[in-house]
Design an enzyme around this catalytic site. Structure first.
Site, PDB file in Angstrom:
ATOM      1  N   PRO A   9       0.789  -1.231   0.000  1.00  0.00           N
ATOM      2  CA  PRO A   9       0.000   0.000   0.000  1.00  0.00           C
ATOM      3  C   PRO A   9       0.824   1.286   0.000  1.00  0.00           C
ATOM      4  CG  PRO A   9      -0.244  -1.200   2.074  1.00  0.00           C
ATOM      5  CD  PRO A   9       0.450  -2.116   1.130  1.00  0.00           C
ATOM      6  N   HIS A  79       3.842  -4.338   9.545  1.00  0.00           N
ATOM      7  CA  HIS A  79       3.799  -4.199  10.997  1.00  0.00           C
ATOM      8  C   HIS A  79       2.653  -4.958  11.653  1.00  0.00           C
ATOM      9  CE1 HIS A  79       6.761  -1.310   9.888  1.00  0.00           C
ATOM     10  NE2 HIS A  79       5.890  -0.536   9.265  1.00  0.00           N
ATOM     11  N   HIS A  99      12.584  -2.311   2.872  1.00  0.00           N
ATOM     12  CA  HIS A  99      11.968  -1.028   3.240  1.00  0.00           C
ATOM     13  C   HIS A  99      12.859   0.095   2.737  1.00  0.00           C
ATOM     14  CE1 HIS A  99       8.994  -3.093   5.511  1.00  0.00           C
ATOM     15  NE2 HIS A  99       9.963  -3.827   6.037  1.00  0.00           N
ATOM     16  N   ILE A 100      12.241   1.020   2.068  1.00  0.00           N
ATOM     17  CA  ILE A 100      12.989   2.139   1.496  1.00  0.00           C
ATOM     18  C   ILE A 100      13.593   2.998   2.610  1.00  0.00           C
ATOM     19  CG2 ILE A 100      12.765   4.255   0.116  1.00  0.00           C
ATOM     20  CD1 ILE A 100      10.385   2.722  -1.340  1.00  0.00           C
ATOM     21  N   ARG A 110       6.900   1.193  13.719  1.00  0.00           N
ATOM     22  CA  ARG A 110       7.526   0.702  12.478  1.00  0.00           C
ATOM     23  C   ARG A 110       8.726  -0.204  12.756  1.00  0.00           C
ATOM     24  NH1 ARG A 110       5.016   3.862   8.469  1.00  0.00           N
ATOM     25  NH2 ARG A 110       4.498   5.932   9.245  1.00  0.00           N
TER      26      ARG A 110
HETATM   27  C1  DQA Z   1       7.942   1.250   4.226  1.00  0.00           C
HETATM   28  C2  DQA Z   1       7.951   1.511   5.733  1.00  0.00           C
HETATM   29  C3  DQA Z   1       6.573   1.279   6.335  1.00  0.00           C
HETATM   30  O1  DQA Z   1       6.595   1.556   7.733  1.00  0.00           O
HETATM   31  C4  DQA Z   1       5.560   2.189   5.690  1.00  0.00           C
HETATM   32  O2  DQA Z   1       4.269   1.925   6.208  1.00  0.00           O
HETATM   33  C5  DQA Z   1       5.573   2.108   4.208  1.00  0.00           C
HETATM   34  C6  DQA Z   1       6.859   2.050   3.521  1.00  0.00           C
HETATM   35  C7  DQA Z   1       9.289   1.603   3.565  1.00  0.00           C
HETATM   36  O3  DQA Z   1       9.492   1.207   2.417  1.00  0.00           O
HETATM   37  O4  DQA Z   1      10.121   2.288   4.165  1.00  0.00           O
HETATM   38  O5  DQA Z   1       4.530   2.168   3.559  1.00  0.00           O
HETATM   39  O6  DQA Z   1       7.710  -0.137   3.998  1.00  0.00           O
END
Ligand code: DQA
Length: 142
Positions: A9, A79, A99-100, A110
């Site tokens: 998402p 999460h 995760h970016i 997170r």
């Molecule tokens: C994410 C980190 C998550 O906490 C966040 O909800 C995202 C992006 C990231 O790529 O850093 O939607 O997965």
């Protein structure tokens, strides 16, 4: 290798969404970059993005026997989605979670990934390069 890249998402809004955290490049730029990276390594990368939990689960199920590796950024589902955790455990396709952003430098909610235990490993905080790092891992180990 045949890679399936799954983005969850809000990742369709890359470039527009909180660019100070996720960068200025859009989702299409990411996909082109990963396809080029795969091609440069005699591989293929299919990119799939959805804002729906069930669609991620369906994509993981359908990957079994079709792809050699999954690179998954589950977005916020990371999460709390036990269902995605169970889907990853149910198939024989290895997955690296990406995760970016560096989730550990952000809000405490997170810091926990419920999906990472079903993955070979997790990469975070390296920006879009994290996806290539995950692919590079699979390319190296085979
Ligand atoms: C994410 C980190 C998550 O906490 C966040 O909800 C995202 C992006 C990231 O790529 O850093 O939607 O997965």
């Amino acid at each position: 290798m045949r890679f399936l890249i799954i983005n969850g998402p809000n990742l369709n809004l890359l470039g527009k969404r909180e660019p100070d955290i996720y960068g200025k490049d859009g989702y299409e730029v990411l996909c082109q970059r990963l396809k080029a990276y795969a091609a440069a390594h005699a591989s293929t990368a299919e990119c799939f993005q959805t804002n729906h939990e069930g669609a991620i689960i369906d994509a993981i199920h359908a990957a079994d026997g079709v792809y050699d590796a999954i690179v998954l950024n589950p977005g916020a589902y990371t999460h709390y989605s036990i269902a995605i955790l169970d889907a990853l455990k149910a198939v024989d396709v290895p997955c690296v979670e990406v995760h970016i952003s560096n989730v550990h430098q952000r809000e405490e909610f997170r810091h926990k990934s419920v999906t990472a235990p079903a993955c070979v490993g997790q990469i975070c905080g390296l920006g879009l390069y994290g996806y290539e790092a995950a692919m590079g891992y699979f390319l190296e180990r085979t």
